[in-house]
Write a protein that holds these residues in place. Structure first.
Motif, short mmCIF file in Angstrom:
data_model
loop_
_atom_site.label_atom_id
_atom_site.label_comp_id
_atom_site.label_asym_id
_atom_site.label_seq_id
_atom_site.Cartn_x
_atom_site.Cartn_y
_atom_site.Cartn_z
N ARG A 61 99.03 39.80 -47.95
CA ARG A 61 97.96 40.33 -48.79
C ARG A 61 97.51 39.32 -49.86
NH1 ARG A 61 97.29 46.09 -48.90
NH2 ARG A 61 98.61 47.12 -47.36
N ALA A 62 98.32 38.31 -50.10
CA ALA A 62 97.95 37.30 -51.09
C ALA A 62 96.76 36.46 -50.65
CB ALA A 62 99.15 36.39 -51.38
N VAL A 63 96.29 36.66 -49.42
CA VAL A 63 95.16 35.89 -48.92
C VAL A 63 93.89 36.15 -49.73
CG1 VAL A 63 94.39 37.64 -47.27
CG2 VAL A 63 94.00 35.21 -46.77
N ILE A 64 93.82 37.25 -50.44
CA ILE A 64 92.61 37.58 -51.20
C ILE A 64 92.52 36.76 -52.50
CG2 ILE A 64 92.42 39.88 -50.20
CD1 ILE A 64 93.64 39.70 -53.70
N TYR A 65 93.61 36.10 -52.89
CA TYR A 65 93.60 35.35 -54.13
C TYR A 65 93.05 33.93 -53.91
CZ TYR A 65 96.60 38.96 -56.13
OH TYR A 65 97.11 40.17 -56.58
N PRO A 66 92.63 33.26 -54.97
CA PRO A 66 92.27 31.84 -54.86
C PRO A 66 93.45 31.02 -54.35
CG PRO A 66 91.51 32.74 -56.94
CD PRO A 66 92.37 33.79 -56.31
N VAL A 67 93.15 29.87 -53.79
CA VAL A 67 94.17 29.07 -53.11
C VAL A 67 95.37 28.79 -54.00
CG1 VAL A 67 94.65 26.86 -52.00
CG2 VAL A 67 92.47 28.02 -51.58
N GLU A 68 95.14 28.39 -55.23
CA GLU A 68 96.24 28.00 -56.11
C GLU A 68 97.20 29.17 -56.36
OE1 GLU A 68 96.99 26.09 -60.56
OE2 GLU A 68 94.95 26.31 -59.77
N GLN A 94 91.19 45.97 -56.07
CA GLN A 94 91.59 46.94 -55.05
C GLN A 94 92.94 46.59 -54.42
OE1 GLN A 94 88.33 47.03 -52.28
NE2 GLN A 94 86.87 47.84 -53.77
N SER A 95 93.25 45.30 -54.38
CA SER A 95 94.50 44.87 -53.74
C SER A 95 95.67 44.81 -54.70
CB SER A 95 94.31 43.48 -53.10
OG SER A 95 93.29 43.51 -52.14
N TYR A 96 95.39 44.88 -56.00
CA TYR A 96 96.45 44.71 -57.00
C TYR A 96 97.55 45.78 -56.83
CZ TYR A 96 98.83 44.94 -61.50
OH TYR A 96 99.78 44.99 -62.49
N GLN A 97 97.17 47.05 -56.82
CA GLN A 97 98.17 48.11 -56.77
C GLN A 97 98.95 48.12 -55.44
OE1 GLN A 97 98.97 49.92 -59.50
NE2 GLN A 97 100.74 50.46 -58.24
N ARG A 116 98.59 38.58 -63.94
CA ARG A 116 97.31 37.95 -63.63
C ARG A 116 96.22 39.00 -63.57
NH1 ARG A 116 93.68 36.72 -59.68
NH2 ARG A 116 92.79 34.61 -59.71
N ALA A 117 95.22 38.84 -64.39
CA ALA A 117 94.10 39.79 -64.40
C ALA A 117 93.26 39.62 -63.14
CB ALA A 117 93.24 39.59 -65.64
N PRO A 118 92.90 40.71 -62.45
CA PRO A 118 92.05 40.60 -61.25
C PRO A 118 90.72 39.95 -61.59
CG PRO A 118 93.04 42.77 -61.40
CD PRO A 118 93.33 42.09 -62.69
N VAL A 177 102.11 32.72 -55.11
CA VAL A 177 102.72 33.98 -54.69
C VAL A 177 103.57 33.78 -53.44
CG1 VAL A 177 102.24 36.30 -53.79
CG2 VAL A 177 100.96 35.43 -55.76
N ARG A 178 103.03 33.07 -52.48
CA ARG A 178 103.78 32.84 -51.24
C ARG A 178 105.00 31.97 -51.48
NH1 ARG A 178 98.73 32.08 -46.90
NH2 ARG A 178 98.21 34.33 -46.82
N ALA A 179 104.88 31.03 -52.42
CA ALA A 179 106.05 30.21 -52.75
C ALA A 179 107.14 31.06 -53.40
CB ALA A 179 105.64 29.07 -53.68
N ASP A 180 106.74 32.02 -54.25
CA ASP A 180 107.72 32.94 -54.85
C ASP A 180 108.42 33.77 -53.78
OD1 ASP A 180 107.08 32.02 -57.36
OD2 ASP A 180 105.74 33.70 -57.84
N VAL A 181 107.65 34.28 -52.83
CA VAL A 181 108.23 35.08 -51.74
C VAL A 181 109.18 34.23 -50.90
CG1 VAL A 181 107.74 36.36 -49.63
CG2 VAL A 181 106.30 36.69 -51.64
N ASP A 182 108.73 33.04 -50.53
CA ASP A 182 109.56 32.16 -49.70
C ASP A 182 110.84 31.76 -50.42
OD1 ASP A 182 107.61 32.35 -47.81
OD2 ASP A 182 106.77 30.35 -48.15
#
Length: 255
Positions: free
Chosen positions: A87-94, A151-154, A142-144, A99-104
Motif C-alpha cells: 500500500r506504500a505505493v501511493i506515497y512519493p518515491v522517497e 484515504q490510504s492512511y487509516q 506524516r501528514a497526507p 516505509v518499505r525499508a522499515d518493513v524490510d
C-alpha cells in the motif's frame, strides 16, 4: 540430545521398568491366586484408563490448538506487513522507500535474529518492538499530501496495528503453554495407569508382556507428543518463519 533420541530413550525406559517390575514380582512368593483377577480391580483399572484417556485427549487438543493459534498469528503478522509494503505505493518515491525499508528491516530482524532469541528465551525482544514502532511513527507523523494518501492512511495504520497485535500474541505464546499442574497430572496419571497393569496380576507370558510393553510405549509416545507440541516455536514440530520467507522473497530470508 536430539528430541527423537529422547523419545526412544523414554519409550525404552518405560519398557525396561515394566519388564523389571514383572521379573521382580515373579521372583517374590505370592500367596494369592494368579488365576483370576477380582472384578473390582478390573472395574477400577478400566475406569482409570478411561479417565486418563480423556485427560490425554484434552491435553493433546489443547497444545495442538495453541500451536495452530501461534501459526495463525505469525501468518497474520507477515500478511499485515506485506500489505503495508504494497500500500506504500501511493506515497512519493522517497517516503515509499522509507516505509518499505522499515518493513524490510523489521522482517529481516525477526527472521535472522529475534527468532533464535525467542526459541531460546521464550520471549520477544525490545529491539523488535522498536523497529515496529519506528514504522508506525513514520506513517503516523506524516501528514497526507493528497486525497489518495488520506484515504490510504487509516488502512495502512490498521495493518500496522494488526501486525503489532499479532506480534504481542507471538510473544505470549513463546515458550511452553502447558501449566505445571497439568504435567503433574499427566505424569502421575501415566504412572498410575501403567501401574494398574500389575494389579491385574500380569505374568511373564509372551502375550501379556507384549501387551504391557506396547501400552507403556504408547503412553510414553503420547506424553512426548504433548511435550513436543507444548512449545509452538521450538522443538521438532514447531511453527517456522515460512510466512515471512514466502511473502518477502526479495529479502532472501531462507538463504
Amino acid at each position: 540430545m536430539s528430541e527423537w533420541v529422547a523419545l526412544i530413550i523414554a519409550m525404552a525406559s518405560a519398557c525396561a521398568v515394566v519388564v523389571a517390575v514383572v521379573v521382580l514380582r515373579q521372583r517374590r512368593p505370592i500367596e494369592e491366586s494368579t488365576d483370576e483377577t477380582p472384578d473390582v480391580i478390573e472395574y477400577i483399572t478400566m475406569m482409570i484408563g478411561v479417565v486418563y484417556a480423556i485427560v490425554l485427549g484434552l491435553a493433546i487438543a489443547g497444545v495442538w490448538e495453541a500451536r495452530g493459534a501461534a501459526q495463525d498469528d505469525l501468518f497474520r503478522e507477515a500478511q499485515s506487513l506485506r500489505e503495508v509494503s504494497d500500500r506504500a505505493v501511493i506515497y512519493p518515491v522517497e517516503f515509499r522507500d522509507q516505509v518499505r525499508a522499515d518493513v524490510d528491516a523489521y522482517v529481516a530482524y525477526v527472521v535472522n535474529t529475534e527468532w533464535d532469541y525467542m526459541k531460546e528465551n521464550g520471549a520477544i525482544t525490545e529491539q523488535g518492538d522498536q523497529l515496529l514502532q519506528k514504522l508506525q511513527n513514520d506513517v503516523a507523523t506524516r501528514a497526507p499530501a493528497s486525497d489518495l494518501e488520506s484515504q490510504s492512511y487509516q488502512p495502512i495504520m490498521d495493518r500496522i496495528s494488526q501486525a503489532s497485535e499479532a506480534r504481542n500474541s507471538r510473544g505470549q505464546n513463546a515458550g511452553p503453554t502447558m501449566p505445571g499442574v497439568v504435567w503433574l497430572g499427566l505424569i502421575g496419571g501415566a504412572v498410575v495407569t501403567v501401574g494398574m497393569l500389575f494389579a491385574l496380576q500380569i505374568r511373564r507370558t509372551p502375550r501379556e508382556l507384549t501387551l504391557a510393553l506396547c501400552f507403556s510405549v504408547l503412553i510414553a509416545f503420547l506424553l512426548f507428543m504433548i511435550w513436543d507440541f507444548d512449545n509452538p516455536f521450538s522443538r521438532s514440530v514447531s511453527v517456522t518463519t515460512q510466512p515471512f520467507e514466502d511473502l518477502f522473497p526479495s529479502l532472501n530470508l531462507g538463504g
